[in-house]
Design an enzyme around this catalytic site. Structure first.
Site, PDB file in Angstrom:
ATOM      1  N   SER A   1      40.467   7.303  37.344  1.00 53.09           N
ATOM      2  CA  SER A   1      41.374   7.851  38.519  1.00 53.09           C
ATOM      3  C   SER A   1      40.860   6.867  39.760  1.00 53.09           C
ATOM      4  CB  SER A   1      40.980   9.017  38.776  1.00 53.09           C
ATOM      5  OG  SER A   1      41.909   9.856  37.835  1.00 53.09           O
TER       6      SER A   1
ATOM      7  N   LYS B   1      40.039  11.779  48.691  1.00 55.91           N
ATOM      8  CA  LYS B   1      40.999  12.364  47.814  1.00 55.91           C
ATOM      9  C   LYS B   1      41.098  13.854  47.947  1.00 55.91           C
ATOM     10  CE  LYS B   1      41.692  12.223  42.641  1.00 55.91           C
ATOM     11  NZ  LYS B   1      41.201  11.655  41.516  1.00 55.91           N
TER      12      LYS B   1
ATOM     13  N   SER C   1      44.280   8.610  39.327  1.00 52.09           N
ATOM     14  CA  SER C   1      44.849   9.639  40.081  1.00 52.09           C
ATOM     15  C   SER C   1      44.521   9.317  41.584  1.00 52.09           C
ATOM     16  CB  SER C   1      44.539  10.948  39.492  1.00 52.09           C
ATOM     17  OG  SER C   1      43.100  11.077  39.741  1.00 52.09           O
TER      18      SER C   1
END
EC number: 6.3.5.7
Lengths: 101, 473
Positions: B176, B77, B152
């Site tokens: 997330s 990420k 996310s």
């Protein structure tokens, strides 16, 4: 506490605290959105929390110490430390003046 | 495809020289070439010559004793600091930011010999559940590209589902990792707070943020956690709790395990197909020897207010550092969603409102900890949905900030408490969209969660299904 309706002045005040500069259009929009979101979150007021202690972290750890020694692996050179700055002068970061003459 | 294999299968094949690291990495870049643009999962793709050279080097130096992650490609990420590789947090504020050091989790993977191939799209600063709140364009769900991937950590989940990477490291503050895992049909673990070092992770809400693995199976997550977990002198909140050999705890036996089903999590607002799939999964657990226990968690309704008062408060403080002086662009570059979260937090912390919002939420957090302790005293794990609905259409959540927040209803209450949760694929809608479930356990019970996940994945094949776009020429 009843759900709050945010005015433009409320939003301006919060934006100032948050160091954000907003356009008039943004102020209007955010006033509506904050009213709706904070309005929803306000249902927490119904919860009885009398005498309940606050929790700010869940590790159970307190006062985590380390030896007071320099870790050279983590030290940046001056050049490296400045490498992402837009505005530097003689090896320093340039910032806006905070004092006036 | 090599990338259909688990990490331990890949590691075994590499040792036996059935295929090479170059072969695996080549497969990733072929998939990126084919689907990368359409899915928009990457913010930065590592130059393939660099990655292939590195893979070749790994092939040359492999021995019997090298780590199972040696020569295995992965993605991060874009919330993890990577030396000399741009790190954006999906925000224009950091669009040119080149870090000077490495996040601990990344350094550990590099030391094990894993190969970074990309930095992934996400909701900027972790602010969102759909990977639409990004300055790099929304990421698309590989199962239906008109829909969101979740967030996310959307980019990492897509990369695994679309066979662009063997595994990923995501970050979970309020769902997330779990939310995109469920919507993309992969496996994702939100660890116990403090289990993995946060050093070098761009902070959203520091007392909620957790670093965890995303992969195709629970077995892969066990292997990854074994490597990345543990105390780090650079993160004072990382736990001294001993790191078990998670892979050795995968017995596949869940006889006598008590699975709690909190009724509030299956009430109004939950999509009927998701409910049905989790009911079927519960019966599966029962048929494997587990006991189902119905219970009640009446605090459920207060989960979102607790999360959305404390999370934004912490983010308003964390994001105050972005002033564009030492690095990054100015604060006018934040997206509207991020500005909103900063302002909600600023308001909740401000004089006159602190007691009514922030303090109240911190007290409610204590009550949530007690509620989870109570629930987990009558059972070993809790079974819950991850998302209230199947993946939404691109744009659907962005138009209404409140609806956007409500989409996190099942995944936000675990982070304030700190407990771990494993998200697993457990079915599909009639329109072929993935459905996930989560198993929530006591603090530091990752070994148990991973074993239940492993056992379930021995008996089911939801996690093996691949999106249709991979079959098209």
């Amino acid at each position: 506490m009843a759900a709050k309706k945010f005015t433009i002045d409320d939003v301006k005040h919060i934006a100032q605290l948050a160091n954000l500069v907003l356009s008039d259009e943004q102020l209007q929009k955010i006033a509506e959105q904050l009213s709706s979101v904070i309005g929803y979150m306000s249902k927490i007021q119904a919860l009885d929390t009398k005498g309940v202690v606050e929790t700010s972290q869940v590790t159970g750890l307190e006062n985590v110490f380390r030896e007071d020694v320099v870790d050279e692996k983590r030290m940046l050179s001056q050049e490296s430390a400045l490498s992402n700055a837009k505005n530097t002068h003689s090896g320093y970061f340039v910032v806006d003046a905070v004092l006036e003459e | 495809m090599l990338l259909d294999k688990t990490i331990s299968e890949l590691a075994a094949g590499l040792r036996k020289k059935e295929f090479s690291s170059v072969d695996i990495v080549t497969e990733c870049y072929d998939a990126i070439e084919k689907h990368g643009k359409e899915l928009n999962a990457f913010i930065t793709v590592i130059d393939n010559t660099t990655a292939l050279t590195y893979a070749q080097k790994k092939d040359n130096e492999r021995t019997e004793n090298t780590s199972p992650l040696h020569g295995i490609p992965f993605v991060l990420k874009d919330a993890y600091i990577t030396q000399r590789i741009r790190t954006t947090s999906a925000s224009n504020v950091l669009k040119n930011y080149i870090p000077q050091y490495n996040a601990t989790v990344y350094q550990k993977l590099l030391d094990a010999g894993a190969i970074l191939i990309g930095k992934m799209n996400m909701d900027a600063w972790g602010h969102g559940g759909s990977t639409e709140n990004t300055d790099f364009g929304p990421a698309k769900n590989p199962w239906d590209t008109t829909r969101v991937a979740g967030g996310s950590s959307g980019g990492p989940a897509i990369a695994i589902a679309a066979r662009m990477s063997a595994f990923a490291i995501g970050e979970d503050t309020g769902g997330s990792i779990r939310n995109p895992a469920a919507w993309c049909n992969i496996t994702g673990l939100k660890v116990t707070y403090g289990r993995v070092s946060r050093y070098g992770t761009i902070a959203y809400a520091s007392s909620f943020d957790t670093v965890g693995p995303m992969a195709r199976t629970a077995e892969d997550c066990a292997l990854l956690l074994e490597l990345v977990a543990g105390q780090d002198p650079y993160d004072a909140t990382s736990s001294p709790h001993k790191v078990p050999k998670y892979t050795q705890k995968l017995t596949g036996n869940i006889e006598g395990i008590k699975v709690g089903i909190p009724k509030e999590f299956f009430g109004q607002g939950l999509d009927s197909e998701i409910k049905k799939s989790i009911d079927i999964a519960a019966k599966k657990f029962e048929s494997m020897g587990a006991k189902l226990i119905e219970l009640s968690m009446p605090m459920f309704d207060y989960g979102l207010p607790v999360y959305y008062l404390i999370g934004p408060s912490e983010t308003s403080s964390n994001l105050a550092r972005y002033d564009g002086i030492r690095y990054g662009q100015g604060r006018n570059q934040f997206t509207p969603e991020t500005m909103r979260r900063i302002m909600i937090g600023t308001y909740a912390l401000s004089a006159g409102y602190y007691d009514a919002y922030y303090k109240k939420a911190q007290q409610a957090r204590t009550l949530f900890i007690k509620e989870y302790e109570k629930a987990l005293s009558s059972c070993d794990v809790l079974l819950m949905p991850v998302n209230p609905t199947p993946p939404t259409k691109i744009g659907e959540l962005m138009s209404d900030p409140l609806a956007n927040l409500l989409a996190d209803v099942y995944t936000t209450s675990q982070n304030p408490v700190g407990v771990p949760s494993l998200a697993l694929p457990c079915g599909f809608t009639t329109t072929n969209l993935p459905i996930g479930m989560q198993l929530v356990g006591k603090m530091f019970s990752e070994d148990l969660l991973l074993n239940i996940g492993y056992a379930y994945q021995q008996e089911t094949d939801w996690h093996k299904r691949k999106p249709g776009i991979l079959e098209s020429p």
